[in-house]
Design a protein around this motif. Structure first.
Motif, PDB file in Angstrom:
ATOM      1  N   ARG A 180      -2.188   7.600   3.633  1.00 21.27           N
ATOM      2  CA  ARG A 180      -2.419   7.263   2.230  1.00 21.27           C
ATOM      3  C   ARG A 180      -3.836   6.780   1.952  1.00 21.27           C
ATOM      4  NH1 ARG A 180       1.666   6.564  -1.423  1.00 21.27           N
ATOM      5  NH2 ARG A 180       3.759   7.005  -0.662  1.00 21.27           N
ATOM      6  N   VAL A 181      -4.400   6.064   2.921  1.00 17.79           N
ATOM      7  CA  VAL A 181      -5.699   5.447   2.692  1.00 17.79           C
ATOM      8  C   VAL A 181      -6.565   5.581   3.946  1.00 17.79           C
ATOM      9  CG1 VAL A 181      -4.855   3.165   3.398  1.00 17.79           C
ATOM     10  CG2 VAL A 181      -6.853   3.319   1.919  1.00 17.79           C
ATOM     11  N   PRO A 182      -7.837   5.893   3.805  1.00 16.43           N
ATOM     12  CA  PRO A 182      -8.715   5.926   4.977  1.00 16.43           C
ATOM     13  C   PRO A 182      -8.786   4.549   5.630  1.00 16.43           C
ATOM     14  CG  PRO A 182      -9.743   7.039   3.106  1.00 16.43           C
ATOM     15  CD  PRO A 182      -8.534   6.331   2.574  1.00 16.43           C
ATOM     16  N   LEU A 183      -8.655   4.530   6.939  1.00 16.22           N
ATOM     17  CA  LEU A 183      -8.651   3.279   7.697  1.00 16.22           C
ATOM     18  C   LEU A 183      -9.984   3.115   8.416  1.00 16.22           C
ATOM     19  CD1 LEU A 183      -5.063   3.496   9.249  1.00 16.22           C
ATOM     20  CD2 LEU A 183      -5.764   2.340   7.141  1.00 16.22           C
ATOM     21  N   LEU A 184     -10.665   2.012   8.147  1.00 17.58           N
ATOM     22  CA  LEU A 184     -11.975   1.721   8.723  1.00 17.58           C
ATOM     23  C   LEU A 184     -11.900   0.430   9.519  1.00 17.58           C
ATOM     24  CD1 LEU A 184     -14.072   2.399   5.493  1.00 17.58           C
ATOM     25  CD2 LEU A 184     -13.473   4.043   7.302  1.00 17.58           C
ATOM     26  N   ALA A 185     -12.609   0.382  10.634  1.00 20.81           N
ATOM     27  CA  ALA A 185     -12.530  -0.783  11.516  1.00 20.81           C
ATOM     28  C   ALA A 185     -13.911  -1.191  11.973  1.00 20.81           C
ATOM     29  CB  ALA A 185     -11.638  -0.474  12.722  1.00 20.81           C
ATOM     30  N   SER A 186     -13.953  -2.378  12.577  1.00 22.61           N
ATOM     31  CA  SER A 186     -15.215  -2.903  13.094  1.00 22.61           C
ATOM     32  C   SER A 186     -15.305  -2.744  14.605  1.00 22.61           C
ATOM     33  CB  SER A 186     -15.354  -4.377  12.713  1.00 22.61           C
ATOM     34  OG  SER A 186     -16.627  -4.858  13.060  1.00 22.61           O
TER      35      SER A 186
ATOM     36  N   ILE B 237       0.829  -1.200   0.000  1.00 20.92           N
ATOM     37  CA  ILE B 237       0.000   0.000   0.000  1.00 20.92           C
ATOM     38  C   ILE B 237       0.866   1.252   0.000  1.00 20.92           C
ATOM     39  CG2 ILE B 237      -1.710   1.316   1.294  1.00 20.92           C
ATOM     40  CD1 ILE B 237      -2.718  -1.346   2.428  1.00 20.92           C
ATOM     41  N   SER B 238       1.866   1.287   0.859  1.00 18.76           N
ATOM     42  CA  SER B 238       2.688   2.497   0.995  1.00 18.76           C
ATOM     43  C   SER B 238       3.520   2.773  -0.254  1.00 18.76           C
ATOM     44  CB  SER B 238       3.605   2.391   2.218  1.00 18.76           C
ATOM     45  OG  SER B 238       4.487   1.300   2.083  1.00 18.76           O
ATOM     46  N   SER B 239       3.815   1.720  -1.027  1.00 20.19           N
ATOM     47  CA  SER B 239       4.594   1.903  -2.262  1.00 20.19           C
ATOM     48  C   SER B 239       3.713   2.142  -3.477  1.00 20.19           C
ATOM     49  CB  SER B 239       5.446   0.650  -2.504  1.00 20.19           C
ATOM     50  OG  SER B 239       4.604  -0.470  -2.775  1.00 20.19           O
ATOM     51  N   ASP B 240       2.397   2.182  -3.269  1.00 19.65           N
ATOM     52  CA  ASP B 240       1.415   2.374  -4.347  1.00 19.65           C
ATOM     53  C   ASP B 240       1.343   1.188  -5.302  1.00 19.65           C
ATOM     54  OD1 ASP B 240       0.519   4.849  -3.456  1.00 19.65           O
ATOM     55  OD2 ASP B 240       2.064   5.933  -4.567  1.00 19.65           O
ATOM     56  N   GLU B 241       1.904   0.063  -4.880  1.00 20.90           N
ATOM     57  CA  GLU B 241       1.740  -1.156  -5.683  1.00 20.90           C
ATOM     58  C   GLU B 241       0.262  -1.548  -5.735  1.00 20.90           C
ATOM     59  OE1 GLU B 241       2.775  -5.915  -5.254  1.00 20.90           O
ATOM     60  OE2 GLU B 241       4.104  -4.446  -4.290  1.00 20.90           O
ATOM     61  N   LEU B 242      -0.442  -1.339  -4.609  1.00 20.59           N
ATOM     62  CA  LEU B 242      -1.875  -1.569  -4.528  1.00 20.59           C
ATOM     63  C   LEU B 242      -2.547  -0.279  -4.085  1.00 20.59           C
ATOM     64  CD1 LEU B 242      -2.028  -5.033  -2.713  1.00 20.59           C
ATOM     65  CD2 LEU B 242      -2.448  -4.592  -5.134  1.00 20.59           C
ATOM     66  N   SER B 243      -3.693   0.008  -4.668  1.00 18.06           N
ATOM     67  CA  SER B 243      -4.440   1.192  -4.251  1.00 18.06           C
ATOM     68  C   SER B 243      -5.888   0.799  -4.002  1.00 18.06           C
ATOM     69  CB  SER B 243      -4.362   2.294  -5.315  1.00 18.06           C
ATOM     70  OG  SER B 243      -4.972   1.847  -6.520  1.00 18.06           O
ATOM     71  N   ALA B 244      -6.513   1.476  -3.043  1.00 20.95           N
ATOM     72  CA  ALA B 244      -7.903   1.214  -2.705  1.00 20.95           C
ATOM     73  C   ALA B 244      -8.500   2.476  -2.114  1.00 20.95           C
ATOM     74  CB  ALA B 244      -8.005   0.051  -1.720  1.00 20.95           C
ATOM     75  N   ASP B 245      -9.826   2.508  -2.055  1.00 19.00           N
ATOM     76  CA  ASP B 245     -10.510   3.665  -1.491  1.00 19.00           C
ATOM     77  C   ASP B 245     -10.487   3.656   0.030  1.00 19.00           C
ATOM     78  OD1 ASP B 245     -11.403   4.710  -4.046  1.00 19.00           O
ATOM     79  OD2 ASP B 245     -12.752   2.979  -4.085  1.00 19.00           O
ATOM     80  N   ALA B 246     -10.307   2.471   0.617  1.00 19.26           N
ATOM     81  CA  ALA B 246     -10.259   2.350   2.079  1.00 19.26           C
ATOM     82  C   ALA B 246      -9.665   1.005   2.448  1.00 19.26           C
ATOM     83  CB  ALA B 246     -11.652   2.483   2.689  1.00 19.26           C
ATOM     84  N   LEU B 247      -9.149   0.930   3.657  1.00 17.08           N
ATOM     85  CA  LEU B 247      -8.671  -0.332   4.236  1.00 17.08           C
ATOM     86  C   LEU B 247      -9.600  -0.665   5.398  1.00 17.08           C
ATOM     87  CD1 LEU B 247      -5.048  -1.371   5.119  1.00 17.08           C
ATOM     88  CD2 LEU B 247      -6.833  -1.505   6.857  1.00 17.08           C
ATOM     89  N   PHE B 248      -9.965  -1.944   5.507  1.00 13.85           N
ATOM     90  CA  PHE B 248     -10.966  -2.354   6.497  1.00 13.85           C
ATOM     91  C   PHE B 248     -10.475  -3.578   7.245  1.00 13.85           C
ATOM     92  CE2 PHE B 248     -15.497  -4.157   7.111  1.00 13.85           C
ATOM     93  CZ  PHE B 248     -15.737  -3.372   8.224  1.00 13.85           C
ATOM     94  N   ILE B 249     -10.681  -3.576   8.582  1.00 10.75           N
ATOM     95  CA  ILE B 249     -10.427  -4.768   9.386  1.00 10.75           C
ATOM     96  C   ILE B 249     -11.655  -5.049  10.251  1.00 10.75           C
ATOM     97  CG2 ILE B 249      -7.925  -4.378   9.465  1.00 10.75           C
ATOM     98  CD1 ILE B 249      -8.303  -3.554  12.436  1.00 10.75           C
TER      99      ILE B 249
END
Length: 322
Positions: A245-251, A213-225
């Motif tokens: 870099r990416v909005p972080l969403l959790a449960s 993610i940090s190297s921009d190899e993968l991109s997404a609108d959000a990260l979720f756990i």
């Protein structure tokens, strides 16, 4: 002479009355003494702090014995089996456990000898802890955090529009696998692409995922756990690595306290208080197996700093953390 006799008689009656009151007070106080075994997967959290505070408000003096497993099944197994005789001998009034893994092991060891009260379990029925949410059975009940994943993601996607979702989960935890299944079930009809990465303690899988993610190899609108103890324990490091870099969403609320953007979940304080109310009911003689499992009201909990960073508008009525 009558005056001389009456004075000590009055004094003796007062003393006797005082002693009687003292004995009754002592007996009442002794009746309020309780013992609780706490089986903790991640150590003491805000949930336990709230639980203990509410119990104290209820007028009980509780002696707590803690098992700290450090998210290690072997350590947990050894420590709880070492207390099997005390459990079978009903030394504890309640056994409290946190998280699916810890609670599954706890229920196996306790075997109904004393009431088990669980918290932070996503799917108590699917995990085999209870027969049903309304009538748990087995001398077990508790507080679930199982807000349906589609409801979570529907709420969170109104804060952050999502078309590609990066999902991290620890496949070694049954809870995390159940959660991942529900994410997949939501994503298809919602037209969302899910980029999955399985991670586990003792490996470099999480580090490699974060580098992607940090190297921009993968991109997404959000990260979720999900309600994944391993990833929640790594929340601060994940935030430091990719939070900008990416909005972080959790449960759950814990990651938001560590700078993640948001969750749609019950508050930790509400979970602890709900569990304490159930414990107080058991202390008063209610049958744990007949106490319905509770799901506290979820809230949109948002970090203001993360919302400012990602230019997300916080809806009215949200719980706002720094």
């Amino acid at each position: 002479m009558m005056i001389l006799r009456s004075t000590p008689l009055r004094f003796s009656a007062a003393v006797c009355f005082g002693l009687a009151c003292a004995v009754l007070s002592f007996s009442a106080a002794a009746a309020e003494q309780k013992t609780v075994l706490m089986v903790l997967w991640r150590g003491v959290t805000a949930v336990e702090q709230s639980f203990r505070s509410k119990i104290e408000e209820g007028g009980y003096s509780v002696t707590y014995t803690e098992i700290l497993s450090k998210q290690d099944r072997t350590v947990l197994g050894e420590k709880i089996r070492a207390l099997q005789e005390d459990i079978a001998g009903k030394k504890f009034d309640i056994v409290y456990c946190f998280g699916t893994t810890a609670c599954q092991m706890t229920v196996q060891v306790v075997r109904g000898a004393v009431p088990v009260l669980f918290v932070n379990v996503f799917d108590p029925v699917g995990a085999g802890l209870v027969h049903s949410m309304k009538i748990p059975g087995g001398n077990v009940t508790g507080v679930t955090i199982g807000v349906p994943v589609n409801a979570q993601l529907d709420a969170l996607s109104r804060l952050v529009p999502i078309k590609r979702l990066f999902l991290l989960f620890n496949a070694r935890e049954s809870n995390a696998n159940l959660f991942a299944d529900q994410v997949r079930g939501w994503a298809g009809p919602a037209g969302v692409e899910v980029l999955e990465r399985r991670v586990a303690p003792g490996t470099d899988a999480l580090e490699r995922a974060l580098v992607s993610i940090s190297s921009d190899e993968l991109s997404a609108d959000a990260l979720f756990i999900g309600t994944d103890s391993y990833l929640i324990s790594q929340a601060a490091d994940i935030h430091q690595a990719v939070g900008a870099r990416v909005p972080l969403l959790a449960s759950g609320e814990d990651p938001v306290r560590k700078g993640w953007l948001a969750t749609w979940a019950p508050r930790a304080e509400d979970i602890g208080r709900a569990a304490a109310e159930m414990a107080l009911a058991v202390f008063k003689g209610q049958d744990a197996s007949m106490l319905p499992v509770i799901l506290p009201k979820p809230h949109l909990i948002v970090s203001k700093a993360a919302a400012d960073l990602h230019k997300a508008t916080i809806p009215d009525g949200s719980v706002i953390l720094p």
